[in-house]
Design an enzyme around this catalytic site. Structure first.
Site, PDB file in Angstrom:
ATOM      1  CG  ASP A 188      50.447  33.521  60.896  1.00  0.00           C
ATOM      2  OD1 ASP A 188      49.233  33.787  60.982  1.00  0.00           O
ATOM      3  OD2 ASP A 188      51.138  33.170  61.866  1.00  0.00           O
ATOM      4  CG  ASP A 216      47.657  39.000  68.262  1.00  0.00           C
ATOM      5  OD1 ASP A 216      47.092  37.905  68.052  1.00  0.00           O
ATOM      6  OD2 ASP A 216      47.998  39.776  67.348  1.00  0.00           O
TER       7      ASP A 216
END
Length: 269
Positions: free
Chosen positions: A23, A142
Site C-alpha cells: 500500500d 473492499d
C-alpha cells in the site's frame, strides 16, 4: 504484458500464489488497521526488490489515496520497480479511464486493479477487458460485513479507500464484475484488514464459489496458518498479505514452505 514475468509466476492454474501487497501513499509503503492508523513500512522499490528475491509469485501495488485525494497515477514508482523485479506487477489506485490502464501498462505493470472507478462506471471494466484482455484486469473489492449476528451473512462494498459505502452486495458485485470481463477478483475484508486475526473465510469462500475467475484473499493475515486457511477453507486461488512480510515476521519462502508441507501446491524456488 511482460511475458517473462507472467511465465515466472508459474504455468499451473492449480498452483496457489503468495502475493505481498504494498500500500503506497506519498511515495512510501504504509500499513494500517481497518484502513486507518497508517504506519510507515519503507521504500517501495527496496521492498519490492526484497520480495522478488524471496520468491514472491507476484506483487500488488495499491495507491491507497489516489482516488480520495484525486492525484495522478504513481507512474515513476512503477517504472522503477518494473526495471528491477521479474515477477508480475498488479497496480491499482487512481484508475479512472481506459487510458489510465494503458499508461500503467506502459510504465511496466502487468495487471491493473480497478476499484472505485468500477463502481462509478462498470462499463470501464468491460471496455478495459475488451481492449487489453481479461488477463490484465483485476477488480478490487473492499467489503465490510453488514449483516447482524444470526442473520444470513452479507457484505457491503466500499470505495475511496474504504471511506464510501455503496450499498452494493459484495458477492453479487463480484459476480457482475466477472461477467463484465474481470480476470481476477482482489477481495479485501475491511473488518480484518491489519488485525492479524485471519481472513474472513466466510466472505472469501462465498465469493470464490460465486465467480468463475481466480479470487485473491486479502485482509487479516497474522500467521502462516492463516495463509493456508485462505486456500483450503476460503477456496482462494491466491493469498495476499502485507504486515507479516513488511515487518519481518515471516519471509515469502517460509510461507511457501509451510503451505507445501501441508499439501498445498506452490511454486518453490
Amino acid at each position: 504484458m511482460n511475458a517473462s514475468r507472467i511465465a515466472a509466476a508459474g504455468a499451473s492454474t492449480l498452483t496457489r500464489r503468495i502475493i505481498p501487497c504494498l500500500d503506497v501513499t506519498a511515495g512510501r509503503v504504509v500499513k494500517g488497521v481497518n484502513f486507518v492508523n497508517l504506519t510507515d513500512a519503507g521504500d517501495p522499490v527496496e521492498i519490492a526488490r526484497r520480495y522478488n528475491e524471496q520468491g514472491a509469485d507476484e506483487l500488488t501495488f495499491l495507491d491507497i489515496t489516489a482516488t480520495s485525494d484525486g492525484h495522478d497515477l504513481i507512474l515513476p514508482i512503477i517504472e522503477q520497480v518494473a526495471s528491477q523485479v521479474f515477477i508480475p506487477l498488479t497496480v491499482g489506485g487512481g484508475v479512472r479511464q481506459v487510458s489510465d490502464v494503458q499508461r500503467l501498462l506502459n510504465a511496466g505493470a502487468d495487471k491493473i486493479s480497478i476499484n472505485s472507478a468500477a463502481v462509478a462506471n462498470p462499463e470501464l471494466v468491460r471496455a478495459a477487458a475488451d481492449y487489453h484482455g481479461s488477463q490484465c484486469i483485476v477488480v478490487a473489492i473492499d467489503a465490510r460485513r453488514s449483516s447482524a449476528e444470526g442473520e444470513p451473512a452479507r457484505w457491503e462494498v466500499f470505495t475511496h479507500g474504504g471511506r464510501k459505502a455503496t450499498g452494493l452486495d459484495a458477492v453479487a458485485w463480484a459476480r457482475r464484475m466477472a461477467a463484465y470481463g474481470a480476470g481476477e477478483i482482489l477481495l479485501t475484508s475491511m473488518d480484518r484488514d491489519g488485525t492479524k486475526s485471519g481472513f474472513d473465510l466466510e466472505l472469501t469462500r462465498a465469493v470464490s464459489d460465486a465467480v468463475p475467475v481466480p479470487v485473491i484473499a486479502s485482509g487479516g493475515v497474522g500467521n502462516l496458518q492463516h495463509l493456508a486457511d485462505g486456500v483450503t477453507t476460503g477456496r482462494a486461488s491466491a493469498v495476499l498479505a502485507a504486515s507479516i512480510f513488511h515487518f519481518g515476521q515471516h519471509t515469502v519462502r517460509e510461507c511457501k514452505q509451510y503451505m507445501a508441507e501441508r499439501g498445498i501446491a506452490v511454486r518453490l524456488t
